[in-house]
Scaffold this active site. Structure first.
Site, mmCIF file in Angstrom:
data_model
loop_
_atom_site.group_PDB
_atom_site.id
_atom_site.type_symbol
_atom_site.label_atom_id
_atom_site.label_comp_id
_atom_site.label_asym_id
_atom_site.label_seq_id
_atom_site.Cartn_x
_atom_site.Cartn_y
_atom_site.Cartn_z
ATOM 1 N N THR A 32 66.800 114.892 43.655
ATOM 2 C CA THR A 32 67.872 113.748 44.064
ATOM 3 C C THR A 32 68.570 115.106 45.017
ATOM 4 O O THR A 32 68.660 114.675 46.750
ATOM 5 C CB THR A 32 68.629 113.470 43.256
ATOM 6 O OG1 THR A 32 68.203 112.515 42.632
ATOM 7 C CG2 THR A 32 69.706 112.308 43.658
ATOM 8 N N TYR A 145 73.018 111.536 25.171
ATOM 9 C CA TYR A 145 72.667 111.365 26.777
ATOM 10 C C TYR A 145 73.876 110.977 26.995
ATOM 11 O O TYR A 145 74.269 111.760 28.578
ATOM 12 C CB TYR A 145 70.711 111.149 27.345
ATOM 13 C CG TYR A 145 71.328 111.222 28.930
ATOM 14 C CD1 TYR A 145 70.559 112.300 29.463
ATOM 15 C CD2 TYR A 145 71.050 109.797 29.140
ATOM 16 C CE1 TYR A 145 70.815 112.541 30.683
ATOM 17 C CE2 TYR A 145 71.019 109.983 30.779
ATOM 18 C CZ TYR A 145 70.426 110.733 31.044
ATOM 19 O OH TYR A 145 70.310 110.646 32.960
ATOM 20 N N LYS A 149 77.314 112.034 29.326
ATOM 21 C CA LYS A 149 77.440 111.712 31.367
ATOM 22 C C LYS A 149 78.618 110.819 30.879
ATOM 23 O O LYS A 149 79.207 111.381 31.888
ATOM 24 C CB LYS A 149 76.419 110.969 30.925
ATOM 25 C CG LYS A 149 75.062 111.114 31.206
ATOM 26 C CD LYS A 149 74.789 112.962 32.695
ATOM 27 C CE LYS A 149 73.777 113.115 32.998
ATOM 28 N NZ LYS A 149 73.808 114.448 34.012
HETATM 29 N N1 LIG Z 1 65.649 111.482 35.697
HETATM 30 C C1 LIG Z 1 66.356 110.085 35.985
HETATM 31 O O1 LIG Z 1 65.453 108.983 35.747
HETATM 32 C C2 LIG Z 1 67.302 109.699 35.897
HETATM 33 C C3 LIG Z 1 68.760 108.426 35.957
HETATM 34 C C4 LIG Z 1 69.718 108.626 36.181
HETATM 35 C C5 LIG Z 1 70.497 109.895 36.039
HETATM 36 N N2 LIG Z 1 69.403 111.195 36.325
HETATM 37 C C6 LIG Z 1 70.545 111.611 36.311
HETATM 38 O O2 LIG Z 1 70.807 112.793 37.632
HETATM 39 C C7 LIG Z 1 71.065 114.285 37.484
HETATM 40 C C8 LIG Z 1 69.888 114.265 38.879
HETATM 41 O O3 LIG Z 1 68.109 114.171 38.483
HETATM 42 P P1 LIG Z 1 67.013 114.975 38.914
HETATM 43 O O4 LIG Z 1 66.171 114.217 38.266
HETATM 44 O O5 LIG Z 1 67.245 114.693 40.254
HETATM 45 O O6 LIG Z 1 66.814 116.676 38.426
HETATM 46 P P2 LIG Z 1 65.884 117.274 38.582
HETATM 47 O O7 LIG Z 1 64.331 116.714 39.611
HETATM 48 O O8 LIG Z 1 66.086 117.355 37.353
HETATM 49 O O9 LIG Z 1 66.453 118.377 39.118
HETATM 50 C C9 LIG Z 1 67.917 119.345 38.438
HETATM 51 C C10 LIG Z 1 68.436 120.464 38.976
HETATM 52 O O10 LIG Z 1 69.566 120.612 37.705
HETATM 53 C C11 LIG Z 1 69.031 122.307 38.217
HETATM 54 N N3 LIG Z 1 69.764 123.003 37.146
HETATM 55 C C12 LIG Z 1 68.673 122.539 35.515
HETATM 56 N N4 LIG Z 1 68.779 123.682 34.952
HETATM 57 C C13 LIG Z 1 69.914 124.217 35.033
HETATM 58 C C14 LIG Z 1 70.804 125.170 34.663
HETATM 59 N N5 LIG Z 1 69.716 126.035 33.467
HETATM 60 N N6 LIG Z 1 71.185 125.921 35.159
HETATM 61 C C15 LIG Z 1 70.925 126.250 36.529
HETATM 62 N N7 LIG Z 1 70.589 125.303 37.528
HETATM 63 C C16 LIG Z 1 69.963 123.925 36.139
HETATM 64 C C17 LIG Z 1 67.616 122.460 38.531
HETATM 65 O O11 LIG Z 1 67.430 124.353 39.271
HETATM 66 P P3 LIG Z 1 66.206 124.481 39.665
HETATM 67 O O12 LIG Z 1 65.462 123.724 40.087
HETATM 68 O O13 LIG Z 1 66.715 126.461 39.303
HETATM 69 O O14 LIG Z 1 65.706 123.991 37.276
HETATM 70 C C18 LIG Z 1 67.907 121.387 39.776
HETATM 71 O O15 LIG Z 1 68.897 121.970 40.951
HETATM 72 C C19 LIG Z 1 70.906 114.674 36.226
HETATM 73 O O16 LIG Z 1 72.050 114.928 36.025
HETATM 74 C C20 LIG Z 1 70.250 113.848 35.895
HETATM 75 O O17 LIG Z 1 70.721 113.293 34.532
HETATM 76 C C21 LIG Z 1 68.154 110.579 36.019
#
Ligand SMILES: NC(=O)c1ccc[n+]([C@@H]2O[C@H](COP(=O)([O-])OP(=O)(O)OC[C@H]3O[C@@H](n4cnc5c(N)ncnc54)[C@H](OP(=O)(O)O)[C@@H]3O)[C@@H](O)[C@H]2O)c1
Length: 241
Positions: A32, A145, A149
């Site tokens: 995102t 989860y 949140k």
């Molecule tokens: N997946 C779904 O269907 C879904 C649905 C609703 C809401 N969400 C929520 O939406 C948000 C964004 O999701 P997304 O799928 O777009 O995210 P994503 O692609 O998993 O990316 C996560 C981001 O967080 C960073 N991050 C993860 N672990 C870290 C750590 N230990 N230290 C520092 N940075 C860290 C990553 O950095 P790096 O690139 O360096 O790893 C990346 O920039 C999340 O909070 C997720 O829970 C997800």
């Protein structure tokens, strides 16, 4: 939720741009976050964008908006408080999964890092904080989860931003770089359902990103400091171009 017409949005963007505000993005390397950065650079509304993350990203040079990068250690975030100084708006798209980080690691990132970042941003002068949470977030849920949140949503409320926008997307649709077999299956099924009922179970990451960028140029709704955008609201706002 009131959604602007394209012409109104254009005017809102122009008046917002004239204010020369700055923003930071947490999680710009994620699915995102990268769409959000692309959207903000495509429709430049900020005078500067700062990416705060654990690693530096390879970026093409932006034509209109300078992009700064601050590499921080989230375990020692107080030592990096300068990175959070002087931003008007903060976007948080940070997060991990239990599968990747374990239960404790998930809480550490999705609650502790996110809350600590919000606190430093507020201390640094940030007025509007935009949090990517999730559909069903609920501090009293029996699911870790959703509970985490919901808790972080609430704790950030107490930080007291002038304006706080909570985005609660359903399953994110994107071509995820990282392999997540469970999510992959869900996305295939939900992608098909989305043809029939686009706003119920899922939302493309590009739509979430555009909704976030559109949200910040709009005045706060009904003088409410806290606004919650559920999945249907995100679709409605993110589909205005
Ligand atoms: N997946 C779904 O269907 C879904 C649905 C609703 C809401 N969400 C929520 O939406 C948000 C964004 O999701 P997304 O799928 O777009 O995210 P994503 O692609 O998993 O990316 C996560 C981001 O967080 C960073 N991050 C993860 N672990 C870290 C750590 N230990 N230290 C520092 N940075 C860290 C990553 O950095 P790096 O690139 O360096 O790893 C990346 O920039 C999340 O909070 C997720 O829970 C997800």
């Amino acid at each position: 939720m009131a959604v602007p017409k394209p012409e109104e949005l254009k005017n809102l963007r122009e008046s917002f741009r004239a204010k020369k505000q700055t923003c930071f993005i947490l999680g710009a390397s994620g699915e995102t976050g990268k769409e959000l950065l692309a959207e903000i650079l495509r429709e430049p509304i900020f005078s500067t964008v700062t990416l705060i993350g654990r690693r530096k990203l390879d970026l093409e040079e932006s034509l209109h908006t300078p992009v700064k990068q601050e590499v921080v250690d989230f375990e020692k975030l107080d030592e990096f408080s300068a990175a959070f100084q002087g931003h008007d708006v903060g976007f948080c798209c940070l997060g991990t999964t239990k599968a990747k980080a374990g239960d404790d690691g998930f809480v550490r990132v999705d609650h502790d890092y996110v809350l600590h970042s919000a606190e430093l941003a507020k201390a640094g002068g940030c007025r509007h904080f935009v949090l990517q949470s999730t559909k069903g977030a609920d501090a009293s849920s029996s699911f870790l989860y959703l509970r985490v949140k919901g808790k972080v949503e609430n704790r950030i409320k107490a930080v007291g931003f002038d304006r706080y926008s909570i985005f609660r997307p359903a399953v994110l649709l994107c071509d995820r770089r990282e392999s997540r077999p469970g999510e992959w299956v869900a996305r295939k099924v939900l992608g098909a359902i989305a043809y029939v009922c686009p706003t119920f179970y899922s939302v493309p990451t590009v739509t979430v990103a555009r909704a976030m960028a559109n949200d910040v140029v709009m005045p706060g709704r009904d003088n409410q400091k806290v606004e919650i955008l559920e999945n249907a609201d995100i679709h409605a706002l993110g589909n205005v171009k």
